[in-house]
Design a protein around this motif. Structure first.
Motif, PDB file in Angstrom:
ATOM      1  N   GLU A 199      -2.695   8.176 -11.446  1.00 43.33           N
ATOM      2  CA  GLU A 199      -1.526   7.406 -11.867  1.00 43.33           C
ATOM      3  C   GLU A 199      -1.091   6.426 -10.778  1.00 43.33           C
ATOM      4  O   GLU A 199      -0.640   5.313 -11.088  1.00 43.33           O
ATOM      5  CB  GLU A 199      -0.369   8.357 -12.205  1.00 43.33           C
ATOM      6  N   VAL A 202      -3.376   3.402 -10.930  1.00 42.83           N
ATOM      7  CA  VAL A 202      -3.016   2.540 -12.065  1.00 42.83           C
ATOM      8  C   VAL A 202      -1.776   1.711 -11.723  1.00 42.83           C
ATOM      9  O   VAL A 202      -1.723   0.497 -11.974  1.00 42.83           O
ATOM     10  CB  VAL A 202      -2.774   3.383 -13.327  1.00 42.83           C
ATOM     11  N   ALA A 203      -0.772   2.366 -11.132  1.00 42.38           N
ATOM     12  CA  ALA A 203       0.436   1.648 -10.736  1.00 42.38           C
ATOM     13  C   ALA A 203       0.124   0.590  -9.693  1.00 42.38           C
ATOM     14  O   ALA A 203       0.643  -0.536  -9.750  1.00 42.38           O
ATOM     15  CB  ALA A 203       1.478   2.640 -10.199  1.00 42.38           C
ATOM     16  N   ALA A 205      -2.699  -1.014  -9.267  1.00 44.43           N
ATOM     17  CA  ALA A 205      -3.420  -2.120  -9.897  1.00 44.43           C
ATOM     18  C   ALA A 205      -2.465  -3.028 -10.670  1.00 44.43           C
ATOM     19  O   ALA A 205      -2.605  -4.260 -10.654  1.00 44.43           O
ATOM     20  CB  ALA A 205      -4.509  -1.575 -10.823  1.00 44.43           C
ATOM     21  N   LEU A 206      -1.486  -2.431 -11.346  1.00 46.97           N
ATOM     22  CA  LEU A 206      -0.513  -3.236 -12.095  1.00 46.97           C
ATOM     23  C   LEU A 206       0.314  -4.109 -11.151  1.00 46.97           C
ATOM     24  O   LEU A 206       0.514  -5.302 -11.405  1.00 46.97           O
ATOM     25  CB  LEU A 206       0.399  -2.318 -12.907  1.00 46.97           C
ATOM     26  N   VAL A 207       0.790  -3.511 -10.068  1.00 42.85           N
ATOM     27  CA  VAL A 207       1.597  -4.269  -9.109  1.00 42.85           C
ATOM     28  C   VAL A 207       0.760  -5.369  -8.454  1.00 42.85           C
ATOM     29  O   VAL A 207       1.205  -6.518  -8.325  1.00 42.85           O
ATOM     30  CB  VAL A 207       2.197  -3.332  -8.045  1.00 42.85           C
ATOM     31  N   GLY A 209      -1.833  -6.845  -9.645  1.00 41.05           N
ATOM     32  CA  GLY A 209      -2.103  -7.892 -10.619  1.00 41.05           C
ATOM     33  C   GLY A 209      -0.935  -8.845 -10.764  1.00 41.05           C
ATOM     34  O   GLY A 209      -1.118 -10.072 -10.801  1.00 41.05           O
ATOM     35  N   LEU A 210       0.272  -8.302 -10.839  1.00 42.78           N
ATOM     36  CA  LEU A 210       1.461  -9.143 -10.975  1.00 42.78           C
ATOM     37  C   LEU A 210       1.681 -10.002  -9.732  1.00 42.78           C
ATOM     38  O   LEU A 210       1.983 -11.199  -9.828  1.00 42.78           O
ATOM     39  CB  LEU A 210       2.688  -8.272 -11.242  1.00 42.78           C
ATOM     40  N   LEU A 228      -4.114 -12.829 -12.066  1.00 44.12           N
ATOM     41  CA  LEU A 228      -3.674 -11.469 -12.386  1.00 44.12           C
ATOM     42  C   LEU A 228      -4.855 -10.502 -12.376  1.00 44.12           C
ATOM     43  O   LEU A 228      -4.798  -9.434 -11.755  1.00 44.12           O
ATOM     44  CB  LEU A 228      -2.985 -11.461 -13.751  1.00 44.12           C
ATOM     45  N   ALA A 232      -5.614  -7.538  -9.456  1.00 43.09           N
ATOM     46  CA  ALA A 232      -5.804  -6.124  -9.779  1.00 43.09           C
ATOM     47  C   ALA A 232      -7.180  -5.641  -9.338  1.00 43.09           C
ATOM     48  O   ALA A 232      -7.322  -4.535  -8.790  1.00 43.09           O
ATOM     49  CB  ALA A 232      -5.624  -5.902 -11.279  1.00 43.09           C
TER      50      ALA A 232
END
Length: 295
Positions: A199, A202-203, A205-207, A209-210, A228, A232
């Motif tokens: 988890e 995943v978090a 990678a999201l951050v 990417g943004l 983006l 990531a």
């Protein structure tokens, strides 16, 4: 401990950013120092883990590899941009062959082969991967120069690529840490790094990417969607670099690669993610049209 970590980050972070903005010769100079320290730490870990009996072949070979790669960046006309890659490939091939001598006195052929392979690994792990950041910091447009600027912030192209790398790697680490603490349930690699969770990754990678979407558009004129995905991906590959260094430390039976940075450990503890993500970003940047200034 937390105070030491914050103080070290408060001093080291702006210094690294300043060097990225200044470019060469400051960038290559800093990387040359980092190569020396990194080889000292990596060779010590390999020795403590029992993979090599002597540290010196790893250090010397790594210095040769780094010099072969850094000299064409600092002095692009010596021996010339067209000849440099050929000489680099020939020199590295010869070095790999010569390193076969490190295990001749091992007594056991299997130990000799293992020491040969590990010496090459240690030399390339630092001597090859760290200098890639110098090439990244000297990228420009296909028809541009070392001073070509990009994006609304008009940052020098090479500095933009380096800052993009730092932004996504650092944001991935932060996102993975806080995301793992809040949502972490499943261990990612418990035998290597017990604190990391699926988890958290995943978090992260999201951050990343943004952050990459904003940084890529602002500093590099990249499409936000491309930036983006790139952010990531680069952040995720950096996580593999973190795990690789953790694996090496586990094998050596130590918590940190060194004690260079109070509260943060050694140099490798700080650049492990960059060692893997830097070359990937360099490759992607080259594919989409960037080139090294002076080449």
């Amino acid at each position: 401990m937390l105070g030491q970590r914050l103080l070290t980050a408060a001093i080291g972070g702006p210094l690294v950013i300043a060097v990225a903005l200044l470019g060469d010769p400051w960038l290559s100079g800093l990387l040359a120092v980092a190569v020396v320290i990194g080889l000292l730490e990596a060779s010590t870990l390999l020795h403590q883990a029992g993979f090599v009996r002597r540290r010196s072949p790893v250090i010397v070979a790594g210095l040769v590899v780094a010099a072969v790669l850094l000299v064409p960046v600092v002095l692009p006309d010596i021996p010339g941009p067209q000849q440099a890659p050929v000489l680099a490939v020939a020199g590295l091939g010869l070095l790999v062959a010569l390193l076969g001598a490190v295990g001749l006195d091992a007594g056991d052929p299997r130990q000799a082969v293992g020491e040969w392979a590990t010496t090459i690994l240690g030399a390339l792990y630092i001597g090859l991967l760290l200098p890639a950041l110098a090439y990244l910091g000297n990228l420009t447009l296909a028809d541009g120069s070392a001073n070509t600027v990009l994006g609304p912030w008009t940052i020098r192209a090479g500095a933009g690529w380096l800052l993009f790398l730092l932004a996504v790697v650092w944001s991935f680490d932060s996102g993975a840490y806080f995301g793992g603490r809040r949502f972490g349930r499943r261990k990612l690699a418990p035998m290597i790094s017990p604190g990391k969770t699926v988890e958290g990754v995943v978090a992260g990678a999201l951050v990343a990417g943004l952050v990459g979407a904003g940084a890529g558009w602002s500093w590099l004129d990249l499409s936000p969607w491309l930036a983006l995905v790139l952010g990531a991906t680069v952040g995720l590959i950096g996580q593999f670099g973190d795990l690789a260094e953790s694996l090496l430390k586990r094998a050596a039976g130590v918590k940190d690669s060194g004690a260079l940075f109070p509260g943060h450990g050694g140099l490798l503890d700080r650049v492990d993610s960059l060692l893997f993500s830097g070359p990937l970003l360099l490759a992607v940047a080259t594919v989409i049209g960037a080139r090294v200034a002076g080449s």
